[in-house]
Design a protein around this motif. Structure first.
Motif, PDB file in Angstrom:
ATOM      1  N   GLU A 228      49.209  33.214  16.892  1.00 44.60           N
ATOM      2  CA  GLU A 228      48.456  33.411  18.140  1.00 44.60           C
ATOM      3  C   GLU A 228      49.024  32.549  19.258  1.00 44.60           C
ATOM      4  OE1 GLU A 228      44.462  32.517  17.172  1.00 44.60           O
ATOM      5  OE2 GLU A 228      44.144  34.325  15.959  1.00 44.60           O
ATOM      6  N   ASN A 229      49.377  31.312  18.915  1.00 43.52           N
ATOM      7  CA  ASN A 229      49.965  30.433  19.936  1.00 43.52           C
ATOM      8  C   ASN A 229      51.308  30.972  20.421  1.00 43.52           C
ATOM      9  OD1 ASN A 229      47.813  28.677  19.788  1.00 43.52           O
ATOM     10  ND2 ASN A 229      48.781  27.346  18.273  1.00 43.52           N
ATOM     11  N   ALA A 230      52.085  31.558  19.487  1.00 50.70           N
ATOM     12  CA  ALA A 230      53.375  32.121  19.885  1.00 50.70           C
ATOM     13  C   ALA A 230      53.180  33.307  20.830  1.00 50.70           C
ATOM     14  CB  ALA A 230      54.164  32.551  18.650  1.00 50.70           C
ATOM     15  N   THR A 231      52.171  34.156  20.495  1.00 47.96           N
ATOM     16  CA  THR A 231      51.875  35.293  21.389  1.00 47.96           C
ATOM     17  C   THR A 231      51.408  34.806  22.747  1.00 47.96           C
ATOM     18  OG1 THR A 231      51.238  36.603  19.451  1.00 47.96           O
ATOM     19  CG2 THR A 231      50.542  37.411  21.607  1.00 47.96           C
ATOM     20  N   LEU A 232      50.501  33.813  22.721  1.00 51.13           N
ATOM     21  CA  LEU A 232      50.008  33.255  23.985  1.00 51.13           C
ATOM     22  C   LEU A 232      51.130  32.589  24.768  1.00 51.13           C
ATOM     23  CD1 LEU A 232      47.630  32.583  25.833  1.00 51.13           C
ATOM     24  CD2 LEU A 232      47.237  30.519  24.469  1.00 51.13           C
ATOM     25  N   LEU A 233      51.995  31.876  24.053  1.00 55.30           N
ATOM     26  CA  LEU A 233      53.116  31.219  24.729  1.00 55.30           C
ATOM     27  C   LEU A 233      54.065  32.235  25.350  1.00 55.30           C
ATOM     28  CD1 LEU A 233      54.715  28.636  25.358  1.00 55.30           C
ATOM     29  CD2 LEU A 233      55.804  28.856  23.107  1.00 55.30           C
ATOM     30  N   SER A 239      54.424  35.132  32.354  1.00 58.35           N
ATOM     31  CA  SER A 239      53.691  34.940  33.603  1.00 58.35           C
ATOM     32  C   SER A 239      54.301  33.826  34.440  1.00 58.35           C
ATOM     33  CB  SER A 239      52.225  34.623  33.287  1.00 58.35           C
ATOM     34  OG  SER A 239      51.504  34.359  34.466  1.00 58.35           O
ATOM     35  N   TYR A 240      54.634  32.712  33.775  1.00 58.00           N
ATOM     36  CA  TYR A 240      55.231  31.587  34.505  1.00 58.00           C
ATOM     37  C   TYR A 240      56.574  31.970  35.110  1.00 58.00           C
ATOM     38  CZ  TYR A 240      51.675  28.645  32.331  1.00 58.00           C
ATOM     39  OH  TYR A 240      50.497  28.096  31.944  1.00 58.00           O
ATOM     40  N   LEU A 241      57.383  32.737  34.354  1.00 59.22           N
ATOM     41  CA  LEU A 241      58.684  33.158  34.878  1.00 59.22           C
ATOM     42  C   LEU A 241      58.521  34.077  36.080  1.00 59.22           C
ATOM     43  CD1 LEU A 241      60.718  33.793  31.594  1.00 59.22           C
ATOM     44  CD2 LEU A 241      60.985  31.910  33.209  1.00 59.22           C
ATOM     45  N   SER A 242      57.523  34.966  36.020  1.00 62.01           N
ATOM     46  CA  SER A 242      57.279  35.844  37.161  1.00 62.01           C
ATOM     47  C   SER A 242      56.880  35.038  38.386  1.00 62.01           C
ATOM     48  CB  SER A 242      56.185  36.857  36.809  1.00 62.01           C
ATOM     49  OG  SER A 242      56.557  37.639  35.697  1.00 62.01           O
ATOM     50  N   GLU A 243      55.966  34.080  38.173  1.00 62.24           N
ATOM     51  CA  GLU A 243      55.560  33.222  39.296  1.00 62.24           C
ATOM     52  C   GLU A 243      56.733  32.400  39.812  1.00 62.24           C
ATOM     53  OE1 GLU A 243      52.732  33.152  40.839  1.00 62.24           O
ATOM     54  OE2 GLU A 243      51.742  34.625  39.551  1.00 62.24           O
ATOM     55  N   LEU A 244      57.556  31.918  38.903  1.00 59.37           N
ATOM     56  CA  LEU A 244      58.703  31.112  39.305  1.00 59.37           C
ATOM     57  C   LEU A 244      59.699  31.925  40.121  1.00 59.37           C
ATOM     58  CD1 LEU A 244      60.164  28.391  39.114  1.00 59.37           C
ATOM     59  CD2 LEU A 244      61.183  29.160  36.974  1.00 59.37           C
ATOM     60  N   LEU A 245      59.923  33.180  39.713  1.00 55.53           N
ATOM     61  CA  LEU A 245      60.832  34.043  40.471  1.00 55.53           C
ATOM     62  C   LEU A 245      60.282  34.321  41.866  1.00 55.53           C
ATOM     63  CD1 LEU A 245      61.918  36.610  37.716  1.00 55.53           C
ATOM     64  CD2 LEU A 245      63.291  34.791  38.730  1.00 55.53           C
TER      65      LEU A 245
END
Length: 366
Positions: A228-233, A239-245
């Motif tokens: 579950e943590n891997a899926t969440l990660l 999401s973080y990469l999209s925001e970063l881009l």
């Protein structure tokens, strides 16, 4: 059609956006979906939210899930029965092998040899009979192996009296062997318990299965939590990469706008800097040229050059006057025309001939 109708709770959640997306992603963790996919396809998101009321996280309906659990339970029961028989068979083989190994170091009694010999012969006959009479579920040619049949193999069993005596003693020997293996397992699980008394070891053995089961459950829970943590990660990373881009694109636009505003002042300052640098370079070159001239032309050299110049100017004037005189004479000679030119050529030829004969006379005169 009725199953796919949107319940009121789901329809009310459609307007909430993020909560519905989270519900769908939680209901289908095995699907490679992102919140962006659900946002771009709202109807598909509603369909998945409706399906989540009728299927589990693996995509199976409740009826199929019950049938699958029933089949898995039956399979576990059959596996458990087979494992019990297989474990018992392997324990009996280990007992025979350990007896053979012990014979290499010490001599066993006749009773021991008879017991283990009977047990080994029974195991061998049973294995051969199983090979000759496979299960009905196995598609195998019923032809005989080496001309043997099950009845012929079973005739090789030890005498019934020896088999009966072996069966009477087998439970106690099997219990001893199992006890020895359990103590070895306990020592492997907790090495500090190896030197404790047999009674205390038996008490701890009674709790060993529960300890192992709790550790297995804890390992499974940790594995599930890691999944579950891997899926969440993975979802958060996307999401973080999209925001970063997006942030990087915004920063690039800001940098471009700021660069266009300050580029004019920057170019002007660069031009002024290069102009000043070029002026300094020109002045330095001029200073170097003056220094070279001062080192090259001293006062004595300048006075000498002046005298040479005056002498050359005087000779130039004299040459020019001589040139003018010769040109005037040549002009006077040109009056005579073609005959004078032929006479000059004849005179030149005679002068050349006289010079040649004079050189020959000089060379041959002793």
């Amino acid at each position: 059609v009725e199953m796919l109708q949107c319940p009121d709770s789901i329809c009310s959640a459609v307007g909430k956006g993020d909560s519905l997306h989270h519900q769908v992603l939680t209901a289908f963790p095995l699907c490679p979906l992102t919140e962006e996919d659900l946002t771009q396809n709202p109807q598909f998101c509603k369909l998945l939210a409706t399906l989540s009321q009728h299927v589990d996280h693996t995509g199976l309906t409740l009826h199929l899930r019950k049938e699958l659990e029933k089949a898995e339970k039956e399979l576990r029961s059959q596996k458990l029965g087979w494992l019990r028989l297989e474990s018992l068979h392997r324990l009996l083989q280990e007992m025979v092998q350990e007896h053979h190994c012990s014979q290499l170091h010490s001599t066993a009694s006749a009773t021991e040899d008879k017991f283990y010999g009977t047990l080994e012969q029974c195991l061998i006959v049973a294995r051969c009979a199983k090979q000759l009479d496979p299960s009905s579920t196995v598609n195998r040619d019923p032809s005989l192996i080496l001309g043997l049949s099950v009845e012929k193999v079973l005739n090789q069993m030890p005498p019934k009296q020896d088999v009966w005596q072996m069966k009477q003693r087998l439970p106690s020997e099997l219990q001893k062997h199992l006890k020895k293996k359990l103590f070895s397992l306990l020592s492997y699980y907790q090495p500090e318990w190896e030197n404790e008394s047999e009674g205390l070891k038996c008490v701890k053995l009674s709790k060993l299965s529960a300890l192992l089961e709790s550790e297995r459950n804890r390992a499974e829970n940790l594995t599930e939590r890691n999944r579950e943590n891997a899926t969440l990660l993975q979802r958060q990373t996307h999401s973080y990469l999209s925001e970063l881009l997006e942030c990087m694109q915004l920063l690039q636009n800001l940098v471009l706008d700021l660069r266009l505003k300050v580029q004019k002042d920057l170019d002007r300052k660069k031009i002024e800097y290069f102009e000043a640098k070029c002026e300094i370079g020109i002045q330095k070159i001029r200073a170097e040229m003056l220094e070279v001239q001062l080192d090259t032309y001293t006062r004595d050299k300048i006075a000498t050059h002046r005298k040479i110049t005056e002498k050359l100017n005087a000779e130039l004037k004299s040459s020019q006057m001589e040139k003018q005189s010769l040109e005037s004479k040549l002009a006077s000679f040109e009056i005579y025309g073609r005959e004078f030119e032929m006479l000059a050529e004849e005179y030149s030829r005679l002068q050349q001939e006289i010079a040649t004969k004079s050189w020959a006379l000089k060379e041959f005169t002793p």
